[in-house]
Design a protein around this motif. Structure first.
Motif, PDB file in Angstrom:
ATOM      1  N   TYR A   1      -1.069  35.951  19.645  1.00 13.94           N
ATOM      2  CA  TYR A   1      -0.264  34.733  19.711  1.00 13.94           C
ATOM      3  C   TYR A   1      -1.192  33.520  19.804  1.00 13.94           C
ATOM      4  O   TYR A   1      -2.223  33.573  20.490  1.00 13.94           O
ATOM      5  N   PHE A   2      -0.824  32.452  19.120  1.00 14.75           N
ATOM      6  CA  PHE A   2      -1.534  31.189  19.279  1.00 14.75           C
ATOM      7  C   PHE A   2      -0.989  30.514  20.545  1.00 14.75           C
ATOM      8  O   PHE A   2       0.093  29.917  20.530  1.00 14.75           O
ATOM      9  N   THR A   3      -1.724  30.631  21.620  1.00 17.11           N
ATOM     10  CA  THR A   3      -1.207  30.191  22.919  1.00 17.11           C
ATOM     11  C   THR A   3      -1.218  28.676  23.098  1.00 17.11           C
ATOM     12  O   THR A   3      -0.473  28.152  23.928  1.00 17.11           O
ATOM     13  N   ASP A   4      -2.039  27.969  22.354  1.00 18.66           N
ATOM     14  CA  ASP A   4      -2.075  26.509  22.458  1.00 18.66           C
ATOM     15  C   ASP A   4      -0.761  25.940  21.922  1.00 18.66           C
ATOM     16  O   ASP A   4      -0.367  26.236  20.793  1.00 18.66           O
ATOM     17  N   VAL A   5      -0.100  25.120  22.724  1.00 18.32           N
ATOM     18  CA  VAL A   5       1.195  24.567  22.302  1.00 18.32           C
ATOM     19  C   VAL A   5       1.059  23.735  21.031  1.00 18.32           C
ATOM     20  O   VAL A   5       2.034  23.585  20.274  1.00 18.32           O
ATOM     21  N   ALA A   6      -0.133  23.220  20.771  1.00 18.98           N
ATOM     22  CA  ALA A   6      -0.338  22.401  19.573  1.00 18.98           C
ATOM     23  C   ALA A   6      -0.197  23.229  18.297  1.00 18.98           C
ATOM     24  O   ALA A   6       0.114  22.685  17.231  1.00 18.98           O
ATOM     25  N   ALA A   7      -0.419  24.539  18.388  1.00 17.12           N
ATOM     26  CA  ALA A   7      -0.336  25.386  17.196  1.00 17.12           C
ATOM     27  C   ALA A   7       1.088  25.422  16.648  1.00 17.12           C
ATOM     28  O   ALA A   7       1.312  25.211  15.448  1.00 17.12           O
ATOM     29  N   ALA A   8       2.051  25.706  17.515  1.00 10.26           N
ATOM     30  CA  ALA A   8       3.442  25.783  17.062  1.00 10.26           C
ATOM     31  C   ALA A   8       3.950  24.430  16.588  1.00 10.26           C
ATOM     32  O   ALA A   8       4.564  24.321  15.515  1.00 10.26           O
ATOM     33  N   TYR A   9       3.698  23.398  17.389  1.00 10.66           N
ATOM     34  CA  TYR A   9       4.162  22.066  16.993  1.00 10.66           C
ATOM     35  C   TYR A   9       3.415  21.575  15.750  1.00 10.66           C
ATOM     36  O   TYR A   9       3.997  20.884  14.894  1.00 10.66           O
ATOM     37  N   GLY A  10       2.144  21.925  15.640  1.00 13.84           N
ATOM     38  CA  GLY A  10       1.374  21.521  14.462  1.00 13.84           C
ATOM     39  C   GLY A  10       1.901  22.163  13.198  1.00 13.84           C
ATOM     40  O   GLY A  10       2.022  21.500  12.153  1.00 13.84           O
ATOM     41  N   LEU A  11       2.229  23.470  13.274  1.00 15.18           N
ATOM     42  CA  LEU A  11       2.787  24.154  12.115  1.00 15.18           C
ATOM     43  C   LEU A  11       4.127  23.544  11.728  1.00 15.18           C
ATOM     44  O   LEU A  11       4.419  23.359  10.534  1.00 15.18           O
ATOM     45  N   ALA A  12       4.946  23.222  12.725  1.00 18.44           N
ATOM     46  CA  ALA A  12       6.238  22.592  12.444  1.00 18.44           C
ATOM     47  C   ALA A  12       6.045  21.253  11.745  1.00 18.44           C
ATOM     48  O   ALA A  12       6.744  20.929  10.769  1.00 18.44           O
ATOM     49  N   ALA A  13       5.087  20.463  12.241  1.00 20.50           N
ATOM     50  CA  ALA A  13       4.832  19.148  11.643  1.00 20.50           C
ATOM     51  C   ALA A  13       4.335  19.277  10.208  1.00 20.50           C
ATOM     52  O   ALA A  13       4.768  18.516   9.319  1.00 20.50           O
ATOM     53  N   VAL A  14       3.426  20.220   9.970  1.00 22.29           N
ATOM     54  CA  VAL A  14       2.904  20.431   8.617  1.00 22.29           C
ATOM     55  C   VAL A  14       4.019  20.861   7.673  1.00 22.29           C
ATOM     56  O   VAL A  14       4.121  20.371   6.532  1.00 22.29           O
ATOM     57  N   ALA A  15       4.879  21.781   8.129  1.00 19.08           N
ATOM     58  CA  ALA A  15       5.984  22.255   7.289  1.00 19.08           C
ATOM     59  C   ALA A  15       6.916  21.108   6.910  1.00 19.08           C
ATOM     60  O   ALA A  15       7.330  20.981   5.749  1.00 19.08           O
ATOM     61  N   VAL A  16       7.242  20.272   7.885  1.00 18.75           N
ATOM     62  CA  VAL A  16       8.140  19.149   7.621  1.00 18.75           C
ATOM     63  C   VAL A  16       7.494  18.151   6.668  1.00 18.75           C
ATOM     64  O   VAL A  16       8.133  17.665   5.722  1.00 18.75           O
ATOM     65  N   ALA A  17       6.218  17.860   6.879  1.00 18.84           N
ATOM     66  CA  ALA A  17       5.517  16.901   6.026  1.00 18.84           C
ATOM     67  C   ALA A  17       5.411  17.407   4.587  1.00 18.84           C
ATOM     68  O   ALA A  17       5.631  16.648   3.629  1.00 18.84           O
ATOM     69  N   VAL A  18       5.074  18.691   4.432  1.00 17.78           N
ATOM     70  CA  VAL A  18       4.954  19.271   3.089  1.00 17.78           C
ATOM     71  C   VAL A  18       6.311  19.265   2.387  1.00 17.78           C
ATOM     72  O   VAL A  18       6.406  18.951   1.190  1.00 17.78           O
ATOM     73  N   PHE A  19       7.358  19.603   3.120  1.00 16.15           N
ATOM     74  CA  PHE A  19       8.700  19.615   2.533  1.00 16.15           C
ATOM     75  C   PHE A  19       9.097  18.214   2.067  1.00 16.15           C
ATOM     76  O   PHE A  19       9.633  18.041   0.965  1.00 16.15           O
ATOM     77  N   LEU A  20       8.832  17.215   2.888  1.00 16.84           N
ATOM     78  CA  LEU A  20       9.182  15.841   2.531  1.00 16.84           C
ATOM     79  C   LEU A  20       8.391  15.369   1.312  1.00 16.84           C
ATOM     80  O   LEU A  20       8.971  14.816   0.362  1.00 16.84           O
ATOM     81  N   CYS A  21       7.079  15.594   1.327  1.00 14.66           N
ATOM     82  CA  CYS A  21       6.244  15.136   0.215  1.00 14.66           C
ATOM     83  C   CYS A  21       6.598  15.844  -1.092  1.00 14.66           C
ATOM     84  O   CYS A  21       6.684  15.210  -2.148  1.00 14.66           O
ATOM     85  N   SER A  22       6.823  17.163  -1.017  1.00 13.19           N
ATOM     86  CA  SER A  22       7.169  17.899  -2.238  1.00 13.19           C
ATOM     87  C   SER A  22       8.519  17.450  -2.777  1.00 13.19           C
ATOM     88  O   SER A  22       8.706  17.341  -4.000  1.00 13.19           O
TER      89      SER A  22
END
Length: 433
Positions: A208-229
């Motif tokens: 597990y990626f225990t750093d809370v930034a990992a989950a929130y970072g992945l969520a942010a990247v997914a949202v940004a990629v979806f918006l840009c695409s």
């Protein structure tokens, strides 16, 4: 009927074409939904939804509603169901079946079936265990051998089906029995080989990626990629003069994805963190969805599911595509087998047996992939496996016996197949199939 009259005495070459204005008007009633949204706003959404409903084009709506109902019912029965721990366990458990369902979706898009994926998954786990534990091979190399073996097995099935003309059902049924026996032979008399829980395969479901930034970072990247695409796709379509989604529509969809993604990240961070297994599964879904929707190879697969003869006349190498699709299914069966071996930290005789095959096919079909070919997306694997594993965990929390779990899952699968059949009939009636 309103017909344009041709003057009497005009020659055949001078006659104007006969035009049926009523038919022409009816032919353009199916307006692109992006135009409706752009011109009518929310009323356009409602109009398009009503049109799809009347035509039987329900998409993933029944599955989403089903997931909401499952969550509500089991949470009412047991307050632990929607806890961070239980949801995280569901997310990890569903990956093995989900990976295999991705491969099955490729086969179902052809209108065929592969009954051997359960046994192939068991062979994959056995190969890794034997090579690493018994023969001391490097684990990365053993994993590569297992994946290549899965692809080769699938390609072999595809050869018998596509080149020799044997029915896929019969070929893969034979494969189910043959590879089950091969797995038992590999495991030997003991029948179980434990693997290193801290090794490459072992950590697939335990890391597990225990750093809370990992989950929130992945969520942010997914949202940004979806918006840009979405914005880039809309700009390309507008430049080409074809209907495109308005910016407000894209922003609304992005906002919905952001709510789901960050809510999931919050839940995972309440337990152990972001599971590696889920990250790998999402990466596979994004990649395979791109292949099916954005590449010539994916379009050929979908075309074959629509009409083999039309695809052949269009110049598609039907045999090669079919063989490759079964190789893809074999590869994902092998990947699923590695995740199952990781889950139990062993390769044993029960791998690939029981209700695994049923759950894999059910996940693909429940998620929205048609059994009749030509319709489906790999994201259907995520929705379908979420339904199945959620039901299993919910019933387990209530202490429901395994036979009842089988009966309920079978009932859900039957209901899905019936809905699929009724939907196709409705679409044919509406002239959309």
């Amino acid at each position: 009927m309103n017909l344009d009259k041709t003057p009497e005495g005009a020659s055949g070459a001078d006659r104007a074409p006969v035009v049926n204005t009523e038919a022409a008007t009816a032919a353009v009633t199916a307006v692109d939904p992006r135009l409706l949204v752009r011109e009518e706003g929310f009323a356009g959404y409602l109009s398009e939804f009503q049109r799809k409903l009347s035509a039987g084009d329900l998409g993933s709506l029944p599955v989403v509603i089903g997931l909401i109902l499952i969550g509500a019912v089991f949470q009412t029965l047991n307050s632990h169901f929607l806890s961070a721990e239980n949801l995280s366990n569901i997310a990890v458990t569903m990956v093995a079946t989900g990976m295999m369902a991705v491969g099955i979706i490729f086969v179902l898009l052809l209108g065929e079936i592969d009954l051997s994926v359960g046994s192939v998954s068991g062979v994959s786990g056995a190969i890794v265990a034997v090579l690493t534990v018994t023969h001391g091979m490097n684990e990365w190399l053993a994993v590569a051998v297992a994946l290549v073996s899965g692809a080769a097995i699938g390609a072999l099935h595809g050869f018998f089906f596509a080149r020799l003309g044997a029915p896929a059902f019969a070929v893969t049924l034979a494969g189910l029995l043959f590879w089950l026996g091969f797995m038992l032979q590999l495991l030997g008399e003991n029948g179980t080989i434990n693997i290193d829980s801290e090794g490459v395969v072992g950590r697939l479901t335990t890391y597990y990626f225990t750093d809370v930034a990992a989950a929130y970072g992945l969520a942010a990247v997914a949202v940004a990629v979806f918006l840009c695409s979405g914005l880039l796709d809309s700009r390309r379509r507008a430049a080409a003069g074809i209907p495109s989604r308005p910016p407000a529509d894209i922003v609304l969809r992005t906002a919905l994805l952001a709510v789901i993604a960050f809510a999931a990240a919050f839940v995972f961070n309440q337990y152990k963190g972001l599971p590696l297994a889920l990250v790998l599964f999402l990466a596979v879904l994004v990649t395979t969805d791109f292949v099916l929707r954005r590449t010539a190879y994916g379009r050929m697969i979908i075309a074959l599911g629509g009409s083999v003869e039309a695809s052949r006349r269009a110049g598609i190498n039907v045999t090669a595509v079919r063989i490759s699709v079964f190789a893809v299914a074999g590869t994902f069966a092998a990947i699923g087998g590695l995740f199952w071996a990781s889950k139990i930290a062993a390769a044993n005789q029960s791998a690939g047996a029981g209700d695994l095959l049923m759950n894999v096919i059910a996940a693909a079909v429940i998620g929205g992939t048609s059994l009749f070919g030509g319709r489906g997306r790999t994201w259907n694997a995520l929705l379908g496996v979420m339904v199945i594993v959620s039901i299993q965990y919910g019933l387990a929390l209530e202490g429901i016996a395994t036979p009842i779990q089988y009966m309920i899952t079978g009932g859900v699968l039957l209901a899905t197949v019936v809905i699929d059949s009724v939907t196709r009939r409705t679409q044919r009636t509406a002239g959309r199939a």
